[in-house]
Write a protein that holds these residues in place. Structure first.
Motif, PDB file in Angstrom:
ATOM      1  N   ALA A   1       3.829  -1.103   2.952  1.00  0.00           N
ATOM      2  CA  ALA A   1       3.310  -1.591   1.790  1.00  0.00           C
ATOM      3  C   ALA A   1       1.675  -1.896   1.710  1.00  0.00           C
ATOM      4  O   ALA A   1       0.822  -1.610   0.893  1.00  0.00           O
ATOM      5  N   LEU A   2       1.203  -2.589   2.820  1.00  0.00           N
ATOM      6  CA  LEU A   2      -0.475  -2.684   3.036  1.00  0.00           C
ATOM      7  C   LEU A   2      -1.132  -1.366   3.242  1.00  0.00           C
ATOM      8  O   LEU A   2      -1.988  -1.186   2.736  1.00  0.00           O
TER       9      LEU A   2
ATOM     10  N   ALA B   1      -1.879  -0.022  -0.192  1.00  0.00           N
ATOM     11  CA  ALA B   1      -3.095  -0.852  -0.636  1.00  0.00           C
ATOM     12  C   ALA B   1      -4.178  -0.466   0.016  1.00  0.00           C
ATOM     13  O   ALA B   1      -5.236  -1.386  -0.147  1.00  0.00           O
ATOM     14  N   PHE B   2      -4.235   0.455   1.029  1.00  0.00           N
ATOM     15  CA  PHE B   2      -5.214   0.606   1.871  1.00  0.00           C
ATOM     16  C   PHE B   2      -6.734   0.737   1.435  1.00  0.00           C
ATOM     17  O   PHE B   2      -7.860  -0.107   1.792  1.00  0.00           O
TER      18      PHE B   2
ATOM     19  N   ASP C   1      -7.987  -0.487  -1.235  1.00  0.00           N
ATOM     20  CA  ASP C   1      -8.581  -2.057  -1.396  1.00  0.00           C
ATOM     21  C   ASP C   1      -8.980  -1.672  -2.837  1.00  0.00           C
ATOM     22  O   ASP C   1     -10.272  -2.609  -3.116  1.00  0.00           O
ATOM     23  N   THR C   2      -8.583  -1.018  -3.720  1.00  0.00           N
ATOM     24  CA  THR C   2      -9.177  -0.838  -5.132  1.00  0.00           C
ATOM     25  C   THR C   2      -8.258  -1.616  -6.082  1.00  0.00           C
ATOM     26  O   THR C   2      -7.045  -1.759  -5.791  1.00  0.00           O
ATOM     27  N   HIS C   3      -8.470  -1.886  -7.276  1.00  0.00           N
ATOM     28  CA  HIS C   3      -7.620  -2.467  -8.190  1.00  0.00           C
ATOM     29  C   HIS C   3      -6.326  -1.709  -8.287  1.00  0.00           C
ATOM     30  O   HIS C   3      -5.113  -2.294  -8.270  1.00  0.00           O
ATOM     31  N   ASN C   4      -6.441  -0.355  -8.577  1.00  0.00           N
ATOM     32  CA  ASN C   4      -5.212   0.556  -8.589  1.00  0.00           C
ATOM     33  C   ASN C   4      -4.135   0.613  -7.404  1.00  0.00           C
ATOM     34  O   ASN C   4      -3.240   0.483  -7.457  1.00  0.00           O
TER      35      ASN C   4
ATOM     36  N   LEU D   1      -4.139  -2.015  -5.121  1.00  0.00           N
ATOM     37  CA  LEU D   1      -3.568  -3.317  -4.973  1.00  0.00           C
ATOM     38  C   LEU D   1      -2.144  -3.299  -5.966  1.00  0.00           C
ATOM     39  O   LEU D   1      -1.381  -3.871  -5.549  1.00  0.00           O
ATOM     40  N   GLU D   2      -2.552  -2.927  -7.027  1.00  0.00           N
ATOM     41  CA  GLU D   2      -1.430  -2.843  -8.353  1.00  0.00           C
ATOM     42  C   GLU D   2      -0.202  -1.953  -7.730  1.00  0.00           C
ATOM     43  O   GLU D   2       0.925  -2.423  -7.650  1.00  0.00           O
TER      44      GLU D   2
ATOM     45  N   GLY E   1       0.463  -1.198  -4.644  1.00  0.00           N
ATOM     46  CA  GLY E   1       0.794  -1.820  -3.388  1.00  0.00           C
ATOM     47  C   GLY E   1       1.958  -2.990  -3.675  1.00  0.00           C
ATOM     48  O   GLY E   1       3.010  -3.117  -3.051  1.00  0.00           O
ATOM     49  N   TRP E   2       1.378  -3.793  -4.452  1.00  0.00           N
ATOM     50  CA  TRP E   2       2.209  -4.871  -5.093  1.00  0.00           C
ATOM     51  C   TRP E   2       3.441  -4.438  -5.573  1.00  0.00           C
ATOM     52  O   TRP E   2       4.537  -4.982  -5.425  1.00  0.00           O
TER      53      TRP E   2
ATOM     54  N   LEU F   1       6.096  -3.350  -3.064  1.00  0.00           N
ATOM     55  CA  LEU F   1       6.428  -4.235  -2.096  1.00  0.00           C
ATOM     56  C   LEU F   1       7.516  -5.084  -2.888  1.00  0.00           C
ATOM     57  O   LEU F   1       8.609  -5.211  -2.471  1.00  0.00           O
TER      58      LEU F   1
ATOM     59  N   ASP G   1       2.956   5.451  -8.784  1.00  0.00           N
ATOM     60  CA  ASP G   1       1.969   4.540  -8.442  1.00  0.00           C
ATOM     61  C   ASP G   1       1.608   4.473  -7.149  1.00  0.00           C
ATOM     62  O   ASP G   1       0.378   4.724  -6.640  1.00  0.00           O
TER      63      ASP G   1
ATOM     64  N   GLU H   1      -1.593   6.343  -5.213  1.00  0.00           N
ATOM     65  CA  GLU H   1      -2.720   5.441  -4.675  1.00  0.00           C
ATOM     66  C   GLU H   1      -2.894   5.267  -3.149  1.00  0.00           C
ATOM     67  O   GLU H   1      -3.928   4.837  -2.791  1.00  0.00           O
TER      68      GLU H   1
END
Lengths: 205, 493
Positions: free
Chosen positions: B147-148, B151-152, B154-157, B159-160, B162-163, B166, B240, B244
């Motif tokens: 999951a991290l 989101a590596f 580290d942009t808005h998209n 993070l979205e 990755g969240w 998860l 997504d 991303e």
């Protein structure tokens, strides 16, 4: 005693649906996890010796996850979702519908206590309801925890309990996932200035 | 004394973890890249040895206290070794192009490689664990590990994505855990022993289980794991996360993780056969398969950004795999195995091409690529090989796998659903053909050309994947009659 504990655990789950403040909801789910652990400890005398480590694992899990959640909300104090979040009565209705549907759909699966069976299903349904009605990132983690507590109720109610390796692994994985979720919670707050998941709706086709 | 197979299993699992830990010792970005390259080769070699052992033990699986190294594990380990190595080797190029704002080059690489290798280690465990409960644990571990990584950027998209990944997969796995508890509770009660959830113990207990409760537990487990496999309608995270995540991570997610989790469902189906109504099980898999195909096809017709397009293609191909598992005869089983490997090669190549594509057409992260042949013929060849293979154009192994699965469907008397699947695959092909023409032909928005070194690695990778695809296709002729397929399909014809 176990019957009363299961009812308390269910009531605490529904409390998470109704309550607004994150700190209250985190407290409720923390108490719920401790009640699940207490349920397991209460069953220790009537179980094989292998059940004791599983019960202690549930105690440790409850404490660690509660501490992690408290740290998370203390670091993002002023972040509450906006006023157009689903109102408590509607949340309760949605939870009721999901609970009724799952209780009807999931057949009896062999636990001695029907209350434990239904309680587990009710809590998984409550978790799903929390997931669709609550918008703060912490609330979505709470949703996961309520559902996991439901499964823990079923697991400790299986005669003999689940294998201790699975109990330990599930607890470890849950702590891991909650830790990762809190990392996300912090990063989302840092980037958006709020932990409202409505901000996370940019990706569409 | 520890057996040589146990040593091979431990080596395959521990090697990626050692490389992950070794990243802490890197003194600079280049050193981290060097450790990654060397470590990637060593890990792939260790996993490949285990894969060979698995394929060699197709008739009599090699089992230990907690592992099973058999034919299916061997096939999936080949995929995990190959895609993992490719992801490791292309990662320096991605990291060179994408520096994170708040971390230096070394710290960024240490975090990235540590996460990548932990994810790789968790993936290796999935096909070889001999127990449903432990399989659930390692699948959950892949979520925490990956999951991290999603989101590596580290942009808005990111993070979205990755969240969503998860939360949705964790909820799905929680549902699957409920099913496992249901299955365990419905079995014979005694002392709580882990072996009760071994694949062989489940198969042994299956004739004595209540069929209605077992079917309910099976459906709950499959529905839960379907979120992780990316089967519609619980696939929402997939487009997504794949679009991303860094391309090497997308390759691991799409080409290795999704089908490997499907193997758990497949093993469960095989173990519980004696307790389950075959028609109900077939309906579950075919339902997921057709729904995944039906939802993927309209998106394959849209002009999507490259990685998002590949994500919907993954949804389509996971649908094909579900359909094949549902048909469940020697033709379909052979088709599924070929599909897993062919899809892995084609998709890993496709995601690899995203690195140079986004370097020379940065806009392709948000819109469909255009005129790639004018930007770089090498890149166009790489993307073309991937697209034609994914579109099942002969000699792509996906042509043979889909033909085998459809033939199996007709042979099983599933005329209507097989015809529907064939129609959806034809529509999907048209979408992929449109993307191929649109992406490769026409005028390019940018005219930045790749350097000689980049052109060389693109050509080398495209050639290697092309050869691998043809080799996999060649296996298709013999596979339906192989021991491997006979063991999985239990003699079904």
């Amino acid at each position: 005693m176990t019957t009363a504990l299961i009812w308390i655990i269910i009531a605490l789950g529904l409390g998470c649906v109704v309550m607004r403040r994150r700190s209250v909801v985190v407290a409720l789910v923390g108490i719920q996890a401790l009640c699940v652990a207490a349920l397991a400890v209460a069953l220790v005398p009537s179980r094989p010796s292998e059940f004791l480590p599983a019960a202690l694992t549930l105690v440790a899990r409850a404490v660690v996850v509660a501490v992690l959640l408290v740290i998370a909300i203390r670091r993002t104090r002023h972040s509450l979702p906006g006023g157009d979040e689903v109102v408590p009565s509607s949340r309760l209705v949605i939870a009721g519908v999901i609970i009724a549907a799952l209780v009807v759909l999931v057949p009896s699966f062999g636990l001695a206590s029907h209350l434990a069976e239904h309680g587990a299903v009710v809590l998984v349904a409550t978790g799903l309801a929390l997931l669709v009605t609550r918008r703060a990132t912490v609330m979505q983690v709470v949703a996961l925890l309520v559902a996991e507590n439901g499964i823990a109720v079923a697991a400790v109610s299986v005669p003999g309990g689940l294998p201790v390796v699975v109990e330990l692994g599930v607890a470890f994985d849950l702590v891991l996932v909650v830790t990762v979720a809190i990392v996300f919670h912090d990063r989302i707050f840092g980037m958006f200035g709020t932990t409202d998941t409505r901000m996370l709706r940019g990706l569409r086709d | 004394m520890t057996s040589p197979i146990t040593i091979a299993v431990l080596a395959a699992l521990v090697a990626p973890l050692i490389v992950s830990a070794a990243m802490a010792a890197a003194r600079g970005a280049r050193q981290a890249d060097t450790i990654n390259r060397a470590g990637g080769v060593v890990c792939a070699a260790a996993i490949s040895v285990l894969a060979v052992i698995g394929i060699a033990h197709a008739r009599v699986p090699a089992t230990g206290p907690w592992y099973v190294v058999d034919g299916p594990a061997g096939v999936f380990l080949v995929v995990i070794a190959g895609v993992g190595l490719l992801s490791a080797l292309i990662s320096p190029a991605y990291l060179h192009d994408h520096r994170r704002a708040h971390t230096g080059a070394l710290r960024s690489r240490q975090l990235y490689y540590a996460g990548l290798y932990v994810f790789w280690a968790a993936l290796v465990a999935v096909p070889i664990v001999n127990n449903l409960g432990v399989a659930w644990l390692v699948v959950e571990a892949t979520t925490a590990a990956s999951a991290l990584m999603v989101a590596f950027a580290d942009t808005h998209n990111a993070l979205e994505a990755g969240w969503k990944y998860l939360v949705l997969t964790s909820v799905g796995l929680t549902v699957a855990l409920l099913g496992i508890v249901m299955l365990y509770a419905s079995g014979p009660h005694g002392a709580a022993t882990l072996t009760a959830l071994d694949w062989s113990s489940l198969a042994h207990a299956a004739p004595h289980l209540d069929s209605a409760t077992t079917l309910a537990a099976f459906c709950v487990i499959v529905a839960g794991l379907a979120t992780k496999i990316g089967w519609a309608p619980v696939h929402n995270w997939l487009p997504d996360a794949h679009s991303e995540a860094p391309p090497p991570v997308s390759a691991l997610l799409s080409a290795a993780l999704l089908p490997t989790v499907a193997l758990i469902v497949w093993r469960l189906d095989i173990a519980l056969r004696a307790a389950l109504d075959p028609a109900a099980v077939r309906a579950v898999f075919i339902g997921f398969g057709l729904l995944s195909l039906a939802i993927a096809v309209p998106f394959l017709w849209k002009a999507l950004a490259w990685k998002r397009f590949l994500a919907y293609s993954s949804l389509e191909h996971m649908g094909v795999i579900a359909f094949g598992i549902g048909i469940d005869n020697k033709w379909a089983t052979a088709g599924v195995l070929i599909h897993v490997v062919g899809h892995a090669v084609a998709k890993a190549l496709g995601f690899s091409m995203a690195i140079p594509l986004l370097r020379y057409q940065p806009g392709a992260s948000q819109r469909a690529p255009q005129g790639v042949a004018r930007t770089s013929r090498h890149l166009a060849v790489g993307m073309g090989v991937s697209l034609l293979a994914l579109g099942a154009v002969p000699p792509s192994p996906l042509f043979f796998s889909e033909a085998l699965i459809l033939f199996g469907g007709f042979a099983a008397g599933q005329i209507v659903v097989t015809t529907v699947a064939a129609g959806l695959l034809a529509l999907g092909f048209i979408g992929i053909a449109q993307m191929t023409v649109g992406a490769l032909a026409g005028s390019a928005p940018d005219r930045r050309r790749p350097g000689v070194r980049t052109a060389l690695w693109i050509s080398g990778l495209a050639s290697a994947c092309g050869v691998a695809l043809v080799a996999v296709a060649a296996v298709a002729y013999a596979l339906p009659y192989s021991t491997l397929v006979a063991m999985i399909s239990g003699g079904r014809t």
